[in-house]
Design a protein around this motif. Structure first.
Motif, mmCIF file in Angstrom:
data_model
loop_
_atom_site.group_PDB
_atom_site.id
_atom_site.type_symbol
_atom_site.label_atom_id
_atom_site.label_comp_id
_atom_site.label_asym_id
_atom_site.label_seq_id
_atom_site.Cartn_x
_atom_site.Cartn_y
_atom_site.Cartn_z
ATOM 1 N N ILE A 180 67.410 42.972 -44.819
ATOM 2 C CA ILE A 180 68.157 41.977 -44.046
ATOM 3 C C ILE A 180 67.391 41.771 -42.749
ATOM 4 C CG2 ILE A 180 70.323 41.434 -42.869
ATOM 5 C CD1 ILE A 180 71.756 43.255 -44.839
ATOM 6 N N ARG A 181 67.058 40.510 -42.441
ATOM 7 C CA ARG A 181 66.182 40.244 -41.301
ATOM 8 C C ARG A 181 66.763 39.165 -40.399
ATOM 9 N NH1 ARG A 181 62.142 36.654 -41.007
ATOM 10 N NH2 ARG A 181 62.254 36.379 -43.252
ATOM 11 N N LYS A 182 66.561 39.351 -39.097
ATOM 12 C CA LYS A 182 66.908 38.358 -38.079
ATOM 13 C C LYS A 182 65.617 37.921 -37.407
ATOM 14 C CE LYS A 182 69.151 36.107 -34.749
ATOM 15 N NZ LYS A 182 69.876 34.837 -34.971
ATOM 16 N N GLN A 183 65.306 36.614 -37.473
ATOM 17 C CA GLN A 183 64.084 36.083 -36.875
ATOM 18 C C GLN A 183 64.385 35.627 -35.441
ATOM 19 O OE1 GLN A 183 61.452 36.300 -38.905
ATOM 20 N NE2 GLN A 183 59.955 35.596 -37.400
ATOM 21 N N PHE A 184 63.676 36.195 -34.467
ATOM 22 C CA PHE A 184 63.913 35.855 -33.066
ATOM 23 C C PHE A 184 62.993 34.753 -32.560
ATOM 24 C CE2 PHE A 184 65.817 40.046 -33.406
ATOM 25 C CZ PHE A 184 67.006 39.857 -32.719
ATOM 26 N N SER A 185 61.837 34.602 -33.175
ATOM 27 C CA SER A 185 60.914 33.528 -32.814
ATOM 28 C C SER A 185 60.057 33.260 -34.042
ATOM 29 C CB SER A 185 60.047 33.916 -31.616
ATOM 30 O OG SER A 185 59.063 34.850 -32.001
ATOM 31 N N HIS A 186 59.126 32.294 -33.913
ATOM 32 C CA HIS A 186 58.269 32.011 -35.058
ATOM 33 C C HIS A 186 57.313 33.160 -35.346
ATOM 34 C CE1 HIS A 186 55.655 31.076 -31.672
ATOM 35 N NE2 HIS A 186 54.633 31.180 -32.479
ATOM 36 N N SER A 187 57.205 34.137 -34.417
ATOM 37 C CA SER A 187 56.225 35.208 -34.597
ATOM 38 C C SER A 187 56.834 36.604 -34.700
ATOM 39 C CB SER A 187 55.223 35.199 -33.433
ATOM 40 O OG SER A 187 55.895 35.390 -32.202
ATOM 41 N N PHE A 188 58.148 36.755 -34.495
ATOM 42 C CA PHE A 188 58.708 38.103 -34.493
ATOM 43 C C PHE A 188 60.140 38.107 -35.022
ATOM 44 C CE2 PHE A 188 61.179 41.497 -32.441
ATOM 45 C CZ PHE A 188 60.455 42.598 -32.869
ATOM 46 N N GLY A 189 60.445 39.168 -35.802
ATOM 47 C CA GLY A 189 61.802 39.385 -36.301
ATOM 48 C C GLY A 189 62.075 40.874 -36.430
#
Length: 461
Positions: A82-91
């Motif tokens: 289960i992943r939460k993406q915080f920006s286009h480069s990091f999650g």
């Protein structure tokens, strides 16, 4: 887990948290693409694959008195993310797995050197959970964002519950070590510790790389490789000699599907690239038209500024406000750009010599009668009609401009007064109109006050 494990766990957790907060703070800074609210940022993935007791770095796991006894044997491994993406480069990703890690001894004669004469081992991983930072490394074909491929790396910290079983042969049938049901609060390497747990707990650090293939706006194919470094020397059971306390490791290769959650009207932030967004905006015809219009407005404004600042004769007064253009270089001018003539002794003539009415005044460079002159001219016209007499009109100009131009201007002024008198009933034959240009000034042309007086028509008998 012992004190060493707890300490390493805290350090690794701090590292992951610091990286996460740093990337989160960066994501909150305005970028060329919009905020996270306009993208889908949650995803869930299912994965399955195989395990191997070796990792790309660090060589084989030590077992027995020699390195290299136990070799790779494929074990199954599967899980969920289960992943939460915080920006286009990091999650940030939560990962859970379970399965088996298998190995066998290709040199049967050397198996007798081990503490339990084990020729193979199979470790059951009841569960393994970790918190990972996922870093997007790059994307392929991001300009169109179709069939995109994203490369990523991940680093995390986790805990796992496992039970190793060792066998006297290579077909996993003759058990020589199985501590299931007897694990307790053992100290690392203490094989005599007794407990009642089926699985031993240890911390581990997953380090991996992978690639995601965008199959649709919702589904992506996820392929990856992860090395797992444990904080335990019993992952494959007890071993003797100099390898007793060496920490074990294993790797897993996996493939799976990742499903993006949220509204289909929003893009997936995982596959969003700021450069692609900027490229798309530059291709937008409406934006291009806006930019061109802005360029035109800037160009017009620059032209206006240039025009306002243009000073052709270099006298310090811009052409727009220069009433005396083309003054010679070095000429001292006033605020209107006209030469300043310093006062000289002037013999002022009597303004009233041979005149019985005050001069008719005119504006600069004009032969139009002022309305304030009408009453004087009406009085003059009545007198001329009643007395049936004649009159002489002498026109003059101030010294601005050329002499030829001022001569014509003075004649126009005298004729303007003559025409008014004719319209008032005075016979034209009794009116003599003359123009003398800059001649006979009654005041100094070096000042505006003097020039005002020189712009006149004198009335004489």
């Amino acid at each position: 887990m012992n004190y060493s494990t707890i300490k390493k766990t805290a350090v690794a957790a701090s590292l992951v948290a610091a990286l996460g907060f740093a990337e989160t703070a960066q994501a909150q800074t305005p970028t060329v693409f919009g905020g996270r609210s306009q993208y889908r940022t949650w995803s869930i993935g299912l994965q399955g694959g195989i395990t191997t007791p070796n990792a790309l770095i660090g060589g084989n796991n030590a077992f027995g008195n020699k390195v290299g006894y136990f070799q790779n044997k494929v074990g199954e491994y599967y899980g969920i993310t289960i992943r939460k993406q915080f920006s286009h480069s990091f999650g940030i990703e939560v990962e859970g797995n379970r399965g088996h890690i298998k190995t066998y001894n290709h040199d049967l004669s050397s198996a007798t050197e081990g503490p339990f004469a084990a020729r193979s081992a199979k470790t059951e991983v009841n569960w393994a959970g970790s918190l990972n930072g996922v870093f997007q490394l790059g994307t392929i074909d991001f300009l169109r964002r179709e069939n995109a491929v994203n490369f990523y790396a991940k680093l995390g910290l986790g805990a796992m519950a496992y039970n190793p079983v060792q066998y006297a042969n290579n077909d996993f049938t003759s058990v020589v070590f199985d501590n299931k049901g007897n694990w307790g609060d053992e100290i690392l390497g203490d094989r005599d510790a007794v407990g009642d747990r089926n699985f031993r707990l240890t911390a581990y650090v997953p380090v991996g790389v992978g690639a995601k293939f965008k199959l649709s706006e919702v589904v992506a194919l996820n392929l990856g490789y992860t090395m797992n470094f444990t904080d335990d020397a019993l992952l494959y059971g007890p071993k003797g000699g100099s390898h007793t306390s060496k920490k074990d490791r294993f790797a897993n290769v996996y493939g799976g599907l990742e499903f993006t959650l949220g509204s289909r009207d929003k893009e997936n932030l995982t596959f969003t690239n700021p450069v692609a967004t900027l490229y798309d905006e530059l291709k937008d015809p409406s934006l291009r038209n806006e930019v061109e219009a802005l360029k035109q407005r800037v160009s017009t404004l620059e032209g206006t500024v240039d025009q306002l600042g243009k000073d052709s004769d270099g006298d310090g007064v811009s052409d727009k406000f220069d009433k005396c253009p083309n003054t010679p270089a070095g000429t001292v001018v006033d605020g209107s750009g006209c030469p300043i003539k310093f006062p000289e002794p002037v013999v002022q003539k009597e303004a009233t010599q041979n005149a019985y009415y005050a001069p008719i005044q005119f504006e600069f460079d004009s032969s139009v009668l002022k309305t304030e002159s009408y009453s004087t001219l009406d009085k003059l016209a009545k007198e001329l009609r009643d007395a049936n007499s004649s009159v002489t009109l002498d026109g003059y100009a101030s010294a601005e401009g050329t002499e030829e131009y001022n001569l014509n201007l003075s004649k126009d002024r005298a004729n303007a007064v003559k025409q008014y008198l004719v319209n008032a009933g005075v016979a034209a034959s009794r009116i003599n109109a003359n123009g003398y240009g800059e001649a006979n000034p009654i005041a100094s042309n070096a000042t505006e006050e003097g020039r005002v007086q020189n712009r006149r028509v004198e009335i004489k008998k």
